[in-house]
Structures are given as C-alpha cells and as structure tokens.
Design an enzyme around this catalytic site. Sequence first.
Site, mmCIF file in Angstrom:
data_model
loop_
_atom_site.group_PDB
_atom_site.id
_atom_site.type_symbol
_atom_site.label_atom_id
_atom_site.label_comp_id
_atom_site.label_asym_id
_atom_site.label_seq_id
_atom_site.Cartn_x
_atom_site.Cartn_y
_atom_site.Cartn_z
ATOM 1 N N ARG A 89 26.208 -10.842 25.327
ATOM 2 C CA ARG A 89 25.659 -11.991 26.037
ATOM 3 C C ARG A 89 25.590 -11.704 27.531
ATOM 4 O O ARG A 89 26.586 -11.399 28.159
ATOM 5 C CB ARG A 89 26.500 -13.231 25.787
ATOM 6 C CG ARG A 89 25.948 -14.431 26.521
ATOM 7 C CD ARG A 89 26.363 -15.722 25.911
ATOM 8 N NE ARG A 89 26.025 -16.816 26.818
ATOM 9 C CZ ARG A 89 26.434 -18.051 26.660
ATOM 10 N NH1 ARG A 89 27.208 -18.344 25.626
ATOM 11 N NH2 ARG A 89 26.095 -18.986 27.497
ATOM 12 N N ARG A 99 20.886 -17.478 22.819
ATOM 13 C CA ARG A 99 22.052 -16.658 23.109
ATOM 14 C C ARG A 99 22.571 -15.992 21.838
ATOM 15 O O ARG A 99 22.605 -16.597 20.775
ATOM 16 C CB ARG A 99 23.156 -17.463 23.778
ATOM 17 C CG ARG A 99 23.911 -18.468 22.936
ATOM 18 C CD ARG A 99 23.222 -19.796 22.767
ATOM 19 N NE ARG A 99 22.773 -20.404 23.997
ATOM 20 C CZ ARG A 99 23.560 -21.060 24.844
ATOM 21 N NH1 ARG A 99 24.826 -21.206 24.582
ATOM 22 N NH2 ARG A 99 23.054 -21.608 25.915
ATOM 23 N N ASP A 102 27.836 -17.857 21.379
ATOM 24 C CA ASP A 102 28.366 -18.906 22.256
ATOM 25 C C ASP A 102 29.678 -19.372 21.629
ATOM 26 O O ASP A 102 29.693 -19.802 20.483
ATOM 27 C CB ASP A 102 27.358 -20.061 22.350
ATOM 28 C CG ASP A 102 27.770 -21.135 23.341
ATOM 29 O OD1 ASP A 102 28.555 -20.853 24.258
ATOM 30 O OD2 ASP A 102 27.289 -22.278 23.196
ATOM 31 N N ASP A 104 32.773 -21.908 22.166
ATOM 32 C CA ASP A 104 33.220 -23.073 22.933
ATOM 33 C C ASP A 104 34.590 -23.534 22.444
ATOM 34 O O ASP A 104 34.876 -23.501 21.248
ATOM 35 C CB ASP A 104 32.232 -24.239 22.762
ATOM 36 C CG ASP A 104 30.928 -24.019 23.511
ATOM 37 O OD1 ASP A 104 30.918 -23.231 24.477
ATOM 38 O OD2 ASP A 104 29.925 -24.637 23.127
HETATM 39 N N1 A4P Z 1 33.075 -24.910 29.990
HETATM 40 C C1 A4P Z 1 33.569 -26.145 30.256
HETATM 41 N N2 A4P Z 1 34.240 -26.627 29.200
HETATM 42 C C2 A4P Z 1 34.189 -25.671 28.236
HETATM 43 C C3 A4P Z 1 34.724 -25.606 26.928
HETATM 44 N N3 A4P Z 1 35.439 -26.615 26.396
HETATM 45 N N4 A4P Z 1 34.488 -24.489 26.205
HETATM 46 C C4 A4P Z 1 32.299 -24.144 30.958
HETATM 47 C C5 A4P Z 1 33.756 -23.469 26.727
HETATM 48 N N5 A4P Z 1 33.218 -23.470 27.980
HETATM 49 C C6 A4P Z 1 33.434 -24.568 28.725
HETATM 50 O O1 A4P Z 1 29.091 -22.521 29.266
HETATM 51 C C7 A4P Z 1 28.968 -22.832 30.633
HETATM 52 C C8 A4P Z 1 30.329 -23.090 31.215
HETATM 53 O O2 A4P Z 1 30.936 -24.186 30.595
HETATM 54 C C9 A4P Z 1 31.330 -21.977 30.977
HETATM 55 O O3 A4P Z 1 31.221 -20.977 31.935
HETATM 56 C C10 A4P Z 1 32.676 -22.684 31.056
HETATM 57 O O4 A4P Z 1 33.293 -22.472 32.318
HETATM 58 P P1 A4P Z 1 28.327 -21.319 28.680
HETATM 59 O O5 A4P Z 1 28.641 -21.214 27.233
HETATM 60 O O6 A4P Z 1 28.570 -20.131 29.522
HETATM 61 O O7 A4P Z 1 26.829 -21.752 28.953
HETATM 62 P P2 A4P Z 1 25.914 -22.635 28.054
HETATM 63 O O8 A4P Z 1 26.397 -22.579 26.662
HETATM 64 O O9 A4P Z 1 24.538 -22.207 28.348
HETATM 65 O O10 A4P Z 1 26.084 -24.082 28.658
HETATM 66 P P3 A4P Z 1 26.835 -25.250 27.996
HETATM 67 O O11 A4P Z 1 26.617 -26.457 28.822
HETATM 68 O O12 A4P Z 1 28.222 -24.853 27.669
HETATM 69 O O13 A4P Z 1 26.021 -25.415 26.696
HETATM 70 P P4 A4P Z 1 26.669 -25.670 25.319
HETATM 71 O O14 A4P Z 1 27.397 -26.954 25.378
HETATM 72 O O15 A4P Z 1 27.407 -24.478 24.887
HETATM 73 O O16 A4P Z 1 25.393 -25.919 24.453
HETATM 74 N N6 A4P Z 1 21.819 -26.506 19.528
HETATM 75 C C11 A4P Z 1 22.318 -26.122 18.341
HETATM 76 N N7 A4P Z 1 21.717 -26.506 17.190
HETATM 77 N N8 A4P Z 1 23.420 -25.304 18.268
HETATM 78 C C12 A4P Z 1 24.073 -24.861 19.398
HETATM 79 O O17 A4P Z 1 25.063 -24.128 19.277
HETATM 80 N N9 A4P Z 1 24.174 -24.901 21.845
HETATM 81 C C13 A4P Z 1 23.720 -25.314 23.023
HETATM 82 C C14 A4P Z 1 24.463 -24.907 24.245
HETATM 83 C C15 A4P Z 1 22.548 -26.190 23.129
HETATM 84 N N10 A4P Z 1 21.936 -26.525 21.856
HETATM 85 C C16 A4P Z 1 22.434 -26.105 20.689
HETATM 86 C C17 A4P Z 1 23.579 -25.267 20.679
HETATM 87 MG MG MG Z 2 29.021 -22.745 25.747
#
Ligand code: A4P
Ligand code: MG
Length: 172
Positions: A89, A99, A102, A104
């Site tokens: 990544r 990506r 991911d 989380d």
């Molecule tokens: N961060 C804050 N809290 C957490 C946590 N509890 N776990 C910060 C992990 N990270 C956390 O995340 C960005 C920043 O969030 C991290 O550097 C950390 O300091 P990232 O994974 O690097 O970037 P991202 O994933 O692009 O952003 P974000 O806002 O985390 O997105 P999400 O929430 O991960 O959502 N649709 C489906 N069907 N399935 C999916 O998995 N994922 C997303 C991304 C959108 N749509 C999706 C899915």
């Molecule tokens: Mg994430």
Amino acid sequence: VPDRTEKVYLGLGANAGDPVEQLRKAVAELRARRIILEPIALSSLYRTPPWGGIGDQPWFVNAALSGATALSPQELLAALKQIEGDLGRKPAPRRWGPRPIDLDILLFGQRIVRTPNLTIPHPHITERAFALLPLVEIEPLLADPATGRRYADCLAALGDEIARIEKMKDEL
Ligand code: A4P
Ligand code: MG
C-alpha cells in the site's frame, strides 16, 4: 503469553490486486509478527459495494477478526500501517481510492480513544454494513462501548445495504 493482553477487533478490506490473497497475507503477518495472539476468531469473507461516495471503483472484499494483543492502541496502529506498507500500500494519492489492503482498528477492549491520529471505536463503524456484518458474525452480542448500542441493532437499521453484500465461498 504476555500477562497483560486486551481483546481487539480489526476490520480488513481490499479492492485492488487479489483482495482475498491480500487479506490472507495480512492475517498471516498479524500472526507471524505476534501482533494478534490466540484466541483468534476470523469472520467469513464478504464482497461489498464501495461505500461512502468514493466513485466508480471495484467492489471490496471485507472481513473482521478478533484476538488478543499485548500492544497499546498506538503500537497496534503503527504495526498495522507497517503491514499495509509491506503488502504494497502506497500513501493514498486521494482519500478512499482503491487500496490493496486496509487494516482498521474497530474496537480495542472497552477503550474509547480520541486522538488526532486514532479514533476508537472506528469513526464510521455504526454506519457501515461492510464493517458491521463480519463483526456481528464473530460476536453477535457485541455492543458499542461509547453508547451501549448493540452492533447487531445498528446493522439491522441499515436495512437495504445488507442485501447488496455477498458472503463468499472462499475463507480466510
Ligand atoms: N485512524 C484513526 N482511527 C483509526 C482506526 N480506528 N483504525 C487514522 C485505523 N486507522 C485510524 O486511514 C487514515 C488514518 O486514519 C490513518 O492514518 C490513521 O491514523 P487510512 O487507512 O490510512 O486511510 P483511508 O482508509 O483512506 O481513510 P479512512 O478515513 O480511514 O477510510 P476508511 O474508514 O478506512 O474507509 N467500502 C467498502 N465496501 N469496503 C471498505 O473497506 N473502505 C473505505 C475506506 C471506504 N469505502 C469502503 C471501504
Ligand atoms: Mg483505514
């Protein structure tokens, strides 16, 4: 086994490369690096439509796992980012782009964490069927530590979103 561990729940997702293989590799690394310790519970794999107005991109494969950890929340986050990088990544050119992996932190024991780089429970957990469905599969009675609301009830409230999700025959 370290004498102080906490039970954590992770959400896994991928929609680039070979998503199932990427998720399997991530789980193998979590075990091999002793980031997540037994007892480990793995959900099924689910094909899920892109969520959150992220435009035209491939469907995701999502899953969840629970296990013990001896790490702190910040150490766990750093370890997950390390694995994401090792699995190819790149720092995302745009938010929510495709990506290869991911990872989380959905829940860390009963803790509530609100810092600039880490929010636990994961900020959007209660609105996301792709996170809730695998989570509720491994722990049907689990409730949100902040609100006390059962995740199964949050999931039921999402209604039509669940119908679009496909449980896969492949397993982690
Ligand atoms: N961060 C804050 N809290 C957490 C946590 N509890 N776990 C910060 C992990 N990270 C956390 O995340 C960005 C920043 O969030 C991290 O550097 C950390 O300091 P990232 O994974 O690097 O970037 P991202 O994933 O692009 O952003 P974000 O806002 O985390 O997105 P999400 O929430 O991960 O959502 N649709 C489906 N069907 N399935 C999916 O998995 N994922 C997303 C991304 C959108 N749509 C999706 C899915
Ligand atoms: Mg994430």
